[in-house]
Scaffold this active site. Structure first.
Site, PDB file in Angstrom:
ATOM      1  N   HIS A 268     -11.137  26.339 -12.953  1.00 50.90           N
ATOM      2  CA  HIS A 268     -11.162  24.928 -13.369  1.00 50.90           C
ATOM      3  C   HIS A 268     -12.499  24.249 -13.051  1.00 50.90           C
ATOM      4  O   HIS A 268     -12.727  23.106 -13.479  1.00 50.90           O
ATOM      5  CB  HIS A 268      -9.990  24.163 -12.721  1.00 50.90           C
ATOM      6  CG  HIS A 268     -10.145  23.882 -11.258  1.00 50.90           C
ATOM      7  ND1 HIS A 268      -9.628  24.704 -10.282  1.00 50.90           N
ATOM      8  CD2 HIS A 268     -10.764  22.865 -10.602  1.00 50.90           C
ATOM      9  CE1 HIS A 268      -9.900  24.201  -9.092  1.00 50.90           C
ATOM     10  NE2 HIS A 268     -10.589  23.082  -9.268  1.00 50.90           N
ATOM     11  N   ASP A 315      -6.345  30.927 -12.078  1.00 50.52           N
ATOM     12  CA  ASP A 315      -7.444  29.985 -11.869  1.00 50.52           C
ATOM     13  C   ASP A 315      -8.552  30.693 -11.082  1.00 50.52           C
ATOM     14  O   ASP A 315      -8.719  30.495  -9.869  1.00 50.52           O
ATOM     15  CB  ASP A 315      -6.934  28.758 -11.110  1.00 50.52           C
ATOM     16  CG  ASP A 315      -7.987  27.664 -10.987  1.00 50.52           C
ATOM     17  OD1 ASP A 315      -9.030  27.762 -11.670  1.00 50.52           O
ATOM     18  OD2 ASP A 315      -7.765  26.722 -10.197  1.00 50.52           O
ATOM     19  N   SER A 409     -12.915  22.849  -4.279  1.00 50.41           N
ATOM     20  CA  SER A 409     -12.425  23.769  -5.302  1.00 50.41           C
ATOM     21  C   SER A 409     -13.333  24.987  -5.417  1.00 50.41           C
ATOM     22  O   SER A 409     -14.565  24.872  -5.439  1.00 50.41           O
ATOM     23  CB  SER A 409     -12.359  23.066  -6.664  1.00 50.41           C
ATOM     24  OG  SER A 409     -11.370  22.075  -6.660  1.00 50.41           O
TER      25      SER A 409
END
Length: 462
Positions: A268, A315, A409
Protein backbone atom coordinates in the site's frame (compact mmCIF):
# COMPACT_ATOMS: atom_id res chain seq x y z
CA UNK A 1 107.49 46.64 -24.95
CA UNK A 2 105.30 45.63 -22.03
CA UNK A 3 102.56 44.59 -24.46
CA UNK A 4 104.99 42.38 -26.35
CA UNK A 5 106.19 40.76 -23.11
CA UNK A 6 102.59 40.05 -22.05
CA UNK A 7 101.88 38.41 -25.44
CA UNK A 8 104.96 36.12 -25.18
CA UNK A 9 104.01 34.97 -21.65
CA UNK A 10 100.42 34.25 -22.75
CA UNK A 11 101.57 32.15 -25.70
CA UNK A 12 103.94 30.18 -23.46
CA UNK A 13 101.11 29.35 -21.05
CA UNK A 14 98.90 28.17 -23.91
CA UNK A 15 101.71 26.00 -25.36
CA UNK A 16 102.28 24.43 -21.94
CA UNK A 17 98.57 23.68 -21.51
CA UNK A 18 98.39 22.10 -24.98
CA UNK A 19 101.41 19.88 -24.28
CA UNK A 20 99.79 18.68 -21.01
CA UNK A 21 96.64 17.81 -22.87
CA UNK A 22 98.54 15.80 -25.50
CA UNK A 23 100.53 13.97 -22.80
CA UNK A 24 97.30 13.12 -20.96
CA UNK A 25 95.73 11.80 -24.12
CA UNK A 26 98.74 9.60 -24.82
CA UNK A 27 98.66 8.25 -21.29
CA UNK A 28 94.99 7.27 -21.59
CA UNK A 29 95.75 5.64 -24.95
CA UNK A 30 98.61 3.57 -23.51
CA UNK A 31 96.37 2.41 -20.68
CA UNK A 32 93.67 1.49 -23.20
CA UNK A 33 91.17 3.66 -21.48
CA UNK A 34 89.90 4.90 -24.79
CA UNK A 35 91.08 5.20 -28.43
CA UNK A 36 91.31 8.67 -29.90
CA UNK A 37 93.45 11.05 -31.99
CA UNK A 38 95.96 13.20 -30.10
CA UNK A 39 95.03 16.31 -32.02
CA UNK A 40 91.54 16.35 -30.46
CA UNK A 41 91.82 18.23 -27.22
CA UNK A 42 88.28 17.26 -26.18
CA UNK A 43 89.10 13.53 -25.93
CA UNK A 44 90.74 13.58 -22.53
CA UNK A 45 87.61 15.29 -21.26
CA UNK A 46 85.61 12.28 -22.46
CA UNK A 47 88.00 9.97 -20.65
CA UNK A 48 87.62 12.01 -17.47
CA UNK A 49 83.83 11.84 -17.87
CA UNK A 50 84.04 8.05 -17.97
CA UNK A 51 86.12 7.96 -14.80
CA UNK A 52 83.73 10.43 -13.20
CA UNK A 53 80.77 8.24 -14.25
CA UNK A 54 82.37 5.16 -12.70
CA UNK A 55 82.96 7.07 -9.49
CA UNK A 56 79.37 8.33 -9.53
CA UNK A 57 78.09 4.78 -9.93
CA UNK A 58 80.14 3.68 -6.96
CA UNK A 59 78.89 6.62 -4.93
CA UNK A 60 75.32 5.88 -6.04
CA UNK A 61 75.66 2.33 -4.72
CA UNK A 62 76.92 3.68 -1.43
CA UNK A 63 74.12 6.24 -1.25
CA UNK A 64 71.57 3.51 -2.01
CA UNK A 65 72.88 1.38 0.87
CA UNK A 66 72.75 4.39 3.17
CA UNK A 67 69.18 5.08 2.04
CA UNK A 68 68.18 1.47 2.80
CA UNK A 69 69.64 1.76 6.27
CA UNK A 70 67.77 4.99 6.86
CA UNK A 71 64.47 3.42 5.70
CA UNK A 72 64.99 0.38 7.93
CA UNK A 73 65.82 2.66 10.82
CA UNK A 74 62.69 4.71 10.13
CA UNK A 75 60.53 1.57 10.01
CA UNK A 76 61.93 0.42 13.33
CA UNK A 77 61.20 3.80 14.83
CA UNK A 78 57.59 3.82 13.54
CA UNK A 79 56.77 0.23 14.51
CA UNK A 80 53.73 0.37 16.77
CA UNK A 81 54.16 -0.77 20.31
CA UNK A 82 51.70 -3.48 21.32
CA UNK A 83 49.88 -3.03 24.61
CA UNK A 84 47.44 -5.37 26.33
CA UNK A 85 44.18 -3.61 27.20
CA UNK A 86 44.08 -5.44 30.53
CA UNK A 87 47.41 -3.84 31.49
CA UNK A 88 45.90 -0.35 31.70
CA UNK A 89 45.40 1.15 35.12
CA UNK A 90 41.86 1.88 36.28
CA UNK A 91 40.25 5.11 35.16
CA UNK A 92 40.51 7.05 31.92
CA UNK A 93 43.58 6.78 29.69
CA UNK A 94 44.93 9.96 28.14
CA UNK A 95 44.61 9.67 24.37
CA UNK A 96 48.15 10.99 23.86
CA UNK A 97 49.45 7.85 25.62
CA UNK A 98 47.67 5.70 23.02
CA UNK A 99 49.09 7.45 19.95
CA UNK A 100 51.06 5.17 17.63
CA UNK A 101 50.19 2.03 19.58
CA UNK A 102 48.41 -1.28 18.89
CA UNK A 103 46.03 -2.12 21.73
CA UNK A 104 45.08 -5.79 22.07
CA UNK A 105 41.56 -6.51 23.35
CA UNK A 106 40.46 -9.96 24.50
CA UNK A 107 37.27 -11.31 26.05
CA UNK A 108 36.32 -9.31 29.12
CA UNK A 109 38.70 -6.43 28.35
CA UNK A 110 37.77 -2.75 28.19
CA UNK A 111 39.43 0.63 28.48
CA UNK A 112 38.26 4.24 28.51
CA UNK A 113 40.14 7.16 26.98
CA UNK A 114 39.69 10.93 27.02
CA UNK A 115 41.16 13.81 25.02
CA UNK A 116 42.09 15.95 28.03
CA UNK A 117 45.67 16.63 26.98
CA UNK A 118 44.87 17.37 23.31
CA UNK A 119 41.68 19.38 23.74
CA UNK A 120 42.12 22.96 22.60
CA UNK A 121 45.32 22.19 20.72
CA UNK A 122 45.92 21.61 17.02
CA UNK A 123 46.92 17.96 17.26
CA UNK A 124 46.13 14.59 15.72
CA UNK A 125 46.56 11.09 17.11
CA UNK A 126 46.32 7.66 15.52
CA UNK A 127 46.13 4.28 17.21
CA UNK A 128 44.79 0.80 16.46
CA UNK A 129 42.58 -1.49 18.51
CA UNK A 130 42.87 -5.19 17.65
CA UNK A 131 40.71 -8.03 18.85
CA UNK A 132 41.87 -11.51 19.72
CA UNK A 133 39.44 -14.39 20.19
CA UNK A 134 35.77 -14.88 19.36
CA UNK A 135 34.56 -11.42 20.32
CA UNK A 136 33.29 -8.26 18.70
CA UNK A 137 34.79 -4.83 19.28
CA UNK A 138 32.51 -2.09 20.57
CA UNK A 139 33.15 1.64 20.81
CA UNK A 140 30.82 4.01 22.64
CA UNK A 141 31.28 7.60 23.80
CA UNK A 142 29.55 8.79 26.98
CA UNK A 143 30.65 12.38 26.38
CA UNK A 144 31.22 13.66 22.89
CA UNK A 145 31.29 17.11 21.28
CA UNK A 146 33.69 18.39 18.63
CA UNK A 147 33.78 21.41 16.35
CA UNK A 148 33.52 21.66 12.57
CA UNK A 149 33.71 18.29 10.86
CA UNK A 150 36.53 19.15 8.44
CA UNK A 151 38.86 20.17 11.28
CA UNK A 152 37.82 18.16 14.33
CA UNK A 153 36.68 14.57 14.31
CA UNK A 154 37.03 11.02 15.56
CA UNK A 155 37.46 8.73 12.58
CA UNK A 156 37.14 4.95 12.55
CA UNK A 157 38.52 3.76 9.23
CA UNK A 158 36.04 1.97 6.89
CA UNK A 159 33.20 2.70 9.35
CA UNK A 160 32.71 6.42 9.64
CA UNK A 161 33.82 9.87 10.75
CA UNK A 162 32.17 11.40 13.81
CA UNK A 163 32.06 15.06 14.73
CA UNK A 164 30.04 17.74 16.49
CA UNK A 165 27.58 15.82 18.72
CA UNK A 166 27.31 12.76 16.48
CA UNK A 167 28.84 10.31 18.97
CA UNK A 168 29.91 6.88 17.69
CA UNK A 169 28.13 3.76 18.89
CA UNK A 170 29.81 0.93 17.03
CA UNK A 171 29.98 -2.83 17.27
CA UNK A 172 31.81 -4.82 14.64
CA UNK A 173 33.57 -8.14 14.22
CA UNK A 174 36.29 -6.58 12.09
CA UNK A 175 39.75 -7.66 13.18
CA UNK A 176 40.72 -4.14 14.18
CA UNK A 177 39.71 -0.51 14.51
CA UNK A 178 42.04 2.13 13.08
CA UNK A 179 41.19 5.27 15.00
CA UNK A 180 42.24 8.83 14.19
CA UNK A 181 41.50 11.75 16.48
CA UNK A 182 42.00 15.34 15.40
CA UNK A 183 41.48 18.48 17.46
CA UNK A 184 41.92 22.24 17.09
CA UNK A 185 41.54 25.23 19.35
CA UNK A 186 37.76 24.97 18.85
CA UNK A 187 37.62 21.86 21.05
CA UNK A 188 38.57 23.99 24.07
CA UNK A 189 34.94 25.15 24.11
CA UNK A 190 33.97 21.66 25.25
CA UNK A 191 34.74 21.96 28.96
CA UNK A 192 33.91 18.35 29.85
CA UNK A 193 35.98 16.80 27.07
CA UNK A 194 35.30 13.64 25.11
CA UNK A 195 35.19 10.28 26.87
CA UNK A 196 34.95 7.02 24.90
CA UNK A 197 35.13 3.36 25.88
CA UNK A 198 36.34 0.39 23.86
CA UNK A 199 35.22 -3.01 25.11
CA UNK A 200 34.88 -6.63 24.07
CA UNK A 201 31.29 -7.65 23.41
CA UNK A 202 29.40 -10.71 22.26
CA UNK A 203 30.23 -11.74 18.69
CA UNK A 204 27.94 -10.48 15.95
CA UNK A 205 26.32 -13.47 14.34
CA UNK A 206 24.87 -13.93 10.88
CA UNK A 207 21.94 -15.95 9.63
CA UNK A 208 22.20 -19.72 9.72
CA UNK A 209 22.97 -21.71 6.60
CA UNK A 210 19.34 -22.51 5.85
CA UNK A 211 18.29 -18.85 5.65
CA UNK A 212 17.84 -17.60 2.09
CA UNK A 213 19.61 -14.64 0.53
CA UNK A 214 22.30 -13.02 2.73
CA UNK A 215 24.13 -15.50 4.96
CA UNK A 216 25.31 -12.59 7.15
CA UNK A 217 21.80 -11.20 7.60
CA UNK A 218 20.35 -10.05 10.90
CA UNK A 219 23.61 -8.83 12.42
CA UNK A 220 23.19 -6.19 15.11
CA UNK A 221 24.66 -5.31 18.50
CA UNK A 222 21.13 -4.88 19.84
CA UNK A 223 19.97 -7.23 22.57
CA UNK A 224 16.42 -8.57 22.48
CA UNK A 225 15.37 -7.25 25.89
CA UNK A 226 14.77 -3.54 25.10
CA UNK A 227 11.32 -1.91 25.44
CA UNK A 228 5.98 5.25 17.31
CA UNK A 229 3.38 5.13 20.04
CA UNK A 230 4.50 4.26 23.55
CA UNK A 231 8.01 3.61 22.26
CA UNK A 232 11.40 5.15 22.92
CA UNK A 233 14.28 6.50 20.82
CA UNK A 234 16.30 3.73 19.22
CA UNK A 235 20.09 3.58 19.45
CA UNK A 236 22.08 4.46 16.31
CA UNK A 237 23.37 1.38 14.56
CA UNK A 238 20.85 -1.04 16.04
CA UNK A 239 18.55 -1.36 13.03
CA UNK A 240 21.07 -1.43 10.20
CA UNK A 241 18.57 -3.00 7.77
CA UNK A 242 15.91 -0.30 8.15
CA UNK A 243 15.22 1.84 5.08
CA UNK A 244 13.54 5.24 4.96
CA UNK A 245 11.42 5.43 1.80
CA UNK A 246 10.78 9.00 0.71
CA UNK A 247 7.71 8.86 -1.51
CA UNK A 248 7.67 11.89 -3.75
CA UNK A 249 7.14 15.15 -1.82
CA UNK A 250 4.54 14.45 0.77
CA UNK A 251 4.73 10.93 2.13
CA UNK A 252 7.09 8.30 3.46
CA UNK A 253 7.16 4.66 4.47
CA UNK A 254 9.76 2.25 5.78
CA UNK A 255 11.25 -0.96 4.47
CA UNK A 256 13.96 -3.51 5.20
CA UNK A 257 17.06 -4.30 3.16
CA UNK A 258 17.17 -8.03 2.38
CA UNK A 259 19.98 -7.99 -0.20
CA UNK A 260 22.34 -5.30 -1.44
CA UNK A 261 19.82 -4.58 -4.24
CA UNK A 262 16.35 -5.38 -2.83
CA UNK A 263 14.08 -3.80 -0.21
CA UNK A 264 11.01 -5.42 1.32
CA UNK A 265 8.07 -3.14 2.15
CA UNK A 266 4.26 -2.86 2.07
CA UNK A 267 2.22 -2.88 -1.13
CA UNK A 268 0.00 0.00 0.00
CA UNK A 269 3.07 2.31 0.07
CA UNK A 270 3.52 1.99 -3.70
CA UNK A 271 1.24 4.88 -4.65
CA UNK A 272 3.56 6.65 -7.14
CA UNK A 273 5.91 5.67 -9.93
CA UNK A 274 9.20 4.04 -8.93
CA UNK A 275 11.23 7.05 -10.13
CA UNK A 276 9.48 9.21 -7.51
CA UNK A 277 10.69 7.06 -4.61
CA UNK A 278 14.05 7.50 -2.90
CA UNK A 279 15.56 4.97 -0.50
CA UNK A 280 17.78 6.26 2.30
CA UNK A 281 19.85 3.74 4.27
CA UNK A 282 21.84 4.23 7.44
CA UNK A 283 19.50 7.03 8.54
CA UNK A 284 18.89 7.77 12.21
CA UNK A 285 17.92 11.44 12.42
CA UNK A 286 15.72 12.72 9.58
CA UNK A 287 17.22 16.20 9.90
CA UNK A 288 20.59 14.78 8.86
CA UNK A 289 21.83 12.83 5.87
CA UNK A 290 21.85 9.06 5.74
CA UNK A 291 24.85 6.92 4.85
CA UNK A 292 23.58 5.89 1.42
CA UNK A 293 20.86 7.12 -0.92
CA UNK A 294 19.51 5.57 -4.09
CA UNK A 295 16.65 5.89 -6.50
CA UNK A 296 14.35 2.95 -7.19
CA UNK A 297 14.81 1.10 -10.45
CA UNK A 298 11.43 -0.68 -10.18
CA UNK A 299 9.07 -2.16 -7.64
CA UNK A 300 6.94 -5.30 -7.63
CA UNK A 301 3.62 -5.46 -5.74
CA UNK A 302 1.99 -8.84 -5.17
CA UNK A 303 -0.45 -9.45 -8.00
CA UNK A 304 -3.28 -10.37 -5.60
CA UNK A 305 -3.03 -7.23 -3.50
CA UNK A 306 -6.14 -5.02 -3.81
CA UNK A 307 -5.21 -1.30 -3.67
CA UNK A 308 -7.53 0.79 -1.50
CA UNK A 309 -8.84 -2.21 0.44
CA UNK A 310 -7.53 -1.66 4.00
CA UNK A 311 -7.60 -5.32 5.05
CA UNK A 312 -6.38 -6.75 1.77
CA UNK A 313 -4.17 -9.79 1.98
CA UNK A 314 -0.82 -9.83 0.15
CA UNK A 315 0.15 -6.32 1.28
CA UNK A 316 3.76 -6.80 0.27
CA UNK A 317 6.16 -5.22 -2.23
CA UNK A 318 9.76 -5.52 -3.37
CA UNK A 319 11.78 -2.47 -4.47
CA UNK A 320 14.96 -2.76 -6.51
CA UNK A 321 17.65 -0.16 -5.86
CA UNK A 322 19.32 1.63 -8.76
CA UNK A 323 22.66 1.30 -6.94
CA UNK A 324 23.85 -1.57 -4.77
CA UNK A 325 23.92 -0.76 -1.07
CA UNK A 326 27.39 -0.80 0.55
CA UNK A 327 27.01 -3.44 3.24
CA UNK A 328 29.07 -2.99 6.42
CA UNK A 329 28.90 -3.93 10.08
CA UNK A 330 27.91 -0.57 11.47
CA UNK A 331 25.49 1.47 9.37
CA UNK A 332 24.05 -0.78 6.65
CA UNK A 333 23.19 -4.48 6.84
CA UNK A 334 20.58 -6.97 5.69
CA UNK A 335 17.70 -8.61 7.53
CA UNK A 336 16.91 -12.33 7.49
CA UNK A 337 13.61 -13.66 6.14
CA UNK A 338 11.68 -15.26 8.99
CA UNK A 339 9.91 -18.60 9.22
CA UNK A 340 6.47 -19.12 10.76
CA UNK A 341 7.93 -20.77 13.85
CA UNK A 342 10.20 -17.80 14.53
CA UNK A 343 7.35 -15.83 16.12
CA UNK A 344 4.66 -17.63 18.08
CA UNK A 345 1.83 -16.39 20.27
CA UNK A 346 3.21 -14.55 23.30
CA UNK A 347 6.56 -13.68 21.71
CA UNK A 348 7.79 -10.09 21.69
CA UNK A 349 8.66 -8.43 18.39
CA UNK A 350 10.21 -5.02 17.81
CA UNK A 351 9.08 -2.44 15.28
CA UNK A 352 11.23 0.60 14.55
CA UNK A 353 10.36 3.60 12.40
CA UNK A 354 9.76 7.32 12.07
CA UNK A 355 5.97 7.05 12.26
CA UNK A 356 3.61 9.36 14.18
CA UNK A 357 3.84 9.38 17.97
CA UNK A 358 0.05 9.25 18.17
CA UNK A 359 -2.76 8.73 15.72
CA UNK A 360 -2.68 11.77 13.42
CA UNK A 361 0.00 13.36 15.63
CA UNK A 362 3.50 14.61 15.01
CA UNK A 363 6.36 12.56 13.60
CA UNK A 364 9.72 12.28 15.36
CA UNK A 365 12.98 13.20 13.69
CA UNK A 366 14.91 10.42 15.39
CA UNK A 367 14.23 6.73 14.90
CA UNK A 368 11.87 5.20 17.46
CA UNK A 369 11.34 1.59 18.51
CA UNK A 370 8.60 -0.27 20.36
CA UNK A 371 8.14 -3.77 21.77
CA UNK A 372 4.87 -5.51 20.94
CA UNK A 373 3.38 -8.85 21.92
CA UNK A 374 2.28 -11.35 19.26
CA UNK A 375 -1.32 -12.52 19.70
CA UNK A 376 -3.04 -15.52 18.15
CA UNK A 377 -4.88 -15.40 14.81
CA UNK A 378 -8.09 -16.28 16.63
CA UNK A 379 -7.77 -13.40 19.13
CA UNK A 380 -6.95 -10.97 16.34
CA UNK A 381 -9.96 -12.06 14.27
CA UNK A 382 -12.22 -11.74 17.34
CA UNK A 383 -11.10 -8.16 18.05
CA UNK A 384 -11.69 -7.10 14.45
CA UNK A 385 -14.76 -9.18 13.64
CA UNK A 386 -16.98 -6.16 13.12
CA UNK A 387 -14.50 -4.14 11.07
CA UNK A 388 -11.79 -6.01 9.23
CA UNK A 389 -11.17 -9.47 7.97
CA UNK A 390 -7.87 -10.86 9.31
CA UNK A 391 -6.42 -14.14 8.05
CA UNK A 392 -3.56 -16.54 8.70
CA UNK A 393 -1.51 -14.61 6.12
CA UNK A 394 -1.29 -11.87 8.74
CA UNK A 395 0.43 -11.67 12.13
CA UNK A 396 -1.09 -9.44 14.80
CA UNK A 397 0.47 -7.64 17.76
CA UNK A 398 -1.14 -5.99 20.76
CA UNK A 399 0.32 -4.24 23.80
CA UNK A 400 -1.77 -1.57 25.58
CA UNK A 401 -0.71 2.00 24.76
CA UNK A 402 1.93 0.84 22.29
CA UNK A 403 1.72 0.43 18.54
CA UNK A 404 3.11 1.26 15.13
CA UNK A 405 1.46 4.24 13.46
CA UNK A 406 1.14 6.23 10.23
CA UNK A 407 4.56 6.48 8.62
CA UNK A 408 5.67 3.11 9.99
CA UNK A 409 3.99 1.29 7.10
CA UNK A 410 6.34 -1.19 5.45
CA UNK A 411 8.62 -1.42 8.48
CA UNK A 412 9.58 -4.93 9.57
CA UNK A 413 8.44 -6.56 12.78
CA UNK A 414 11.64 -8.31 13.92
CA UNK A 415 12.57 -10.87 16.52
CA UNK A 416 15.90 -12.18 17.72
CA UNK A 417 16.37 -15.93 17.33
CA UNK A 418 17.97 -18.20 19.90
CA UNK A 419 21.11 -18.16 17.77
CA UNK A 420 21.28 -14.38 18.18
CA UNK A 421 20.46 -13.04 14.72
CA UNK A 422 17.44 -10.96 13.76
CA UNK A 423 14.67 -12.04 11.39
CA UNK A 424 11.68 -10.26 9.87
CA UNK A 425 8.39 -11.96 10.73
CA UNK A 426 5.99 -9.20 9.68
CA UNK A 427 5.50 -6.02 7.64
CA UNK A 428 3.47 -3.17 9.15
CA UNK A 429 0.18 -3.16 7.22
CA UNK A 430 -2.92 -1.70 8.92
CA UNK A 431 -4.91 -1.24 12.12
CA UNK A 432 -7.62 0.95 13.59
CA UNK A 433 -5.90 4.16 14.56
CA UNK A 434 -2.72 3.77 16.61
CA UNK A 435 -2.70 2.10 20.02
CA UNK A 436 -6.50 2.19 20.23
CA UNK A 437 -7.76 0.04 23.10
CA UNK A 438 -8.46 -3.57 22.05
CA UNK A 439 -7.41 -2.99 18.46
CA UNK A 440 -4.24 -4.85 17.42
CA UNK A 441 -1.71 -3.83 14.84
CA UNK A 442 -1.88 -6.06 11.76
CA UNK A 443 1.21 -7.09 9.79
CA UNK A 444 1.77 -9.11 6.64
CA UNK A 445 3.17 -12.52 7.68
CA UNK A 446 6.47 -12.75 5.79
CA UNK A 447 6.93 -16.52 6.00
CA UNK A 448 3.86 -16.95 3.78
CA UNK A 449 5.63 -15.07 0.97
CA UNK A 450 9.12 -16.53 1.17
CA UNK A 451 8.88 -18.26 -2.21
CA UNK A 452 7.36 -15.14 -3.77
CA UNK A 453 10.31 -13.09 -2.50
CA UNK A 454 12.88 -15.55 -3.84
CA UNK A 455 11.15 -15.90 -7.21
CA UNK A 456 10.97 -12.14 -7.77
CA UNK A 457 14.42 -11.18 -6.55
CA UNK A 458 15.84 -14.09 -8.56
CA UNK A 459 18.60 -14.37 -6.01
CA UNK A 460 19.80 -17.38 -4.08
CA UNK A 461 22.53 -15.41 -2.33
CA UNK A 462 23.09 -11.85 -1.15
Amino acid sequence: MKLLLYYVVLMAIRASARQQTINGAAEYKNNEVHSFSTNETVVPTLGMRRISLERNLQNFGKRREVRKLKILSSVRKTEKKKIEANSFSEGKQDIKDLCGKDIIVREGDSFTFSDTSLRGRRKSCRFTVKREGAISLSLKCSKFELGSCNKEYLQVRSIGTFCKKDAPTITTDKQKYRIKYRSTKESAKNKTGNVCTVFASKPLVGGSGDRPLCHNCGRSPKEGDSRIVGGKPAQPGHFVWLVYLKIWLYSYCAGSLITEKWILSAGHCMIVEARKITAILGLYDRTKEGVFESGIDKYIVHKDYIPGKVDSENDIALLKLEKSAPLNDYRIGTLCIGDKEDAETGDIVIIAGWGHLSSGGVSPNKLMEVNLKVISDLECAEKYKYQYNTTEKMICTYTPERDACQGDSGAPAVIQTKEGYWVAVGIVSFGRGCAFINYPGVNTRISTYKNWILDNTKQKEC
